[in-house]
Scaffold this active site. Structure first.
Site, short mmCIF file in Angstrom:
data_model
loop_
_atom_site.label_atom_id
_atom_site.label_comp_id
_atom_site.label_asym_id
_atom_site.label_seq_id
_atom_site.Cartn_x
_atom_site.Cartn_y
_atom_site.Cartn_z
CD GLU A 166 -0.32 -2.15 1.05
OE1 GLU A 166 -0.72 -2.38 -0.25
OE2 GLU A 166 0.84 -2.02 1.44
N GLY A 308 4.55 -5.54 -0.12
CA GLY A 308 3.15 -5.41 0.55
C GLY A 308 2.62 -6.29 1.09
CD GLU A 309 1.51 -10.76 -0.03
OE1 GLU A 309 2.21 -11.84 -0.10
OE2 GLU A 309 1.10 -10.60 -1.42
N GLY A 310 1.29 -6.87 3.81
CA GLY A 310 1.66 -7.16 5.20
C GLY A 310 2.98 -8.14 5.40
#
Length: 341
Positions: A166, A308-310
């Site tokens: 996300e 974050g951001e995968g």
């Protein structure tokens, strides 16, 4: 993400949980039999052997394959981040980071290149954030259901492992509110620095989480209502992707705290709903370890990441691909002419 449609409802999503398939027992047995014949002592590859069996169980294939992995990053904005000083960065950063993903400049872009994974970034109406959940529910029923349905679109035919992540300023505040609502304790137990807040800003973040749960307490009658009241569009989309992956027999690698908090909604609704998921890494966000304890999940990696951001899931994808490659590609004792034990 299009504007919410009135026909979407959380009850339709709840009904999907009733048709969740279990693990494929025949594939589990085939994976175990093959593992026992490979040219190595039993258990010598440790958790890689467990991962290979997990892949077989949830793909329903033996040997399993990880030749079309996808990394799905859902991006959304939170009303609480506009109304309260809960983040070290302004909400404009969400849109700016989406542009960075699109131009190949983020960490997750590099990790996808390394692991030959397809990156999809799902931009969720960034100009229309959720409502400030300290004042009432973050989403209406139809808004939440539409975000869930949007997340389901990430699980397309042919994808055989999906990593979920996300992007959204304020989403660790939402994650903390979800965990506080699901598991209780003190708000401070679930709040961490996120993008780097400390001091008065951290105190404001704790206060926002506490207020959100108190304000919405009467409305949070089940875990999906928790998601609607104190979650966010990207958290709902992650839940939708996890649901679609279960129905479609696609194993899932979850990213860090926010991603795992979203997925926890499903485990709270239906114990065992996350059996097709592994957690890629232990986030440096302090509450992630406590959350994993609640879920009974052991992360694949602990690299002190909190981006974050995968990104953590994408790093863990390398381990999952390694597990599949060893299981499928190693010779058996008979094929190699090696004497067994």
């Amino acid at each position: 993400m299009s504007d919410p449609q009135p026909q979407a409802s959380l009850q339709e999503i709840r009904d999907l949980l009733k048709v969740f398939p279990g693990p494929d027992e025949a594939s589990i047995q085939a994976a175990r039999e093959r593992e026992g014949q490979l040219t190595k002592p039993p258990g010598a590859l440790g958790r890689l052997e467990e991962v290979a069996e997990w892949l077989a169980a949830w793909q329903g294939k033996a040997p399993p394959r990880v030749d079309r992995p996808r990394v799905a990053v859902f991006a959304a904005n939170h009303g609480v981040a506009t109304a309260k000083p809960v983040s070290a960065f302004p909400v404009d950063v969400t849109q700016q980071m989406v542009a960075n993903f699109q131009h190949g400049g983020a960490a997750v872009n590099q990790l996808c290149l390394v692991h030959d994974a397809e990156l999809r970034v799902y931009e969720m109406a960034l100009e229309h954030p959720t409502k400030d959940f300290t004042e009432g529910p973050a989403m209406t029923d139809s808004e939440c259901a539409t975000a869930l349905a949007y997340g389901m679109m990430a699980v397309e035919e042919g994808v055989n492992v999906i990593c979920l992540g996300e992007m959204g300023i304020g989403n660790t505040t939402a994650a903390a509110a979800v965990c506080h609502a699901l598991y209780g304790g003190e708000a401070a137990d679930w709040v961490g620095p996120g993008t780097g807040v400390e001091g008065d800003a951290l105190s404001a973040k704790v206060a926002a989480v506490q207020q959100a749960v108190e304000t919405n307490k009467a409305a949070m009658t089940d875990p999906f209502e928790v998601l609607r009241c104190v979650g966010g569009y990207e958290l709902a989309a992650i839940v939708g992707a996890v649901i679609a992956a279960r129905v479609g027999r696609v194993p899932v690698i979850l990213d860090g705290y926010t991603c795992t908090a979203a997925a926890a909604i499903l485990e709270a609704m239906l114990p065992g709903a996350l059996d097709h998921c592994v957690v890629g890494h232990l986030s440096a966000e302090p509450a992630h370890a406590a959350l994993l304890g609640k879920l009974g999940k052991e992360p694949l990696l602990n690299l002190n990441m909190r981006l974050g951001e995968g990104s953590g899931a994408a790093v863990a994808l390398g381990l999952v691909k390694s597990a599949a490659a060893c299981h499928a590609g190693m010779a058996t004792f008979a094929e190699a002419g090696v004497s067994g034990a």
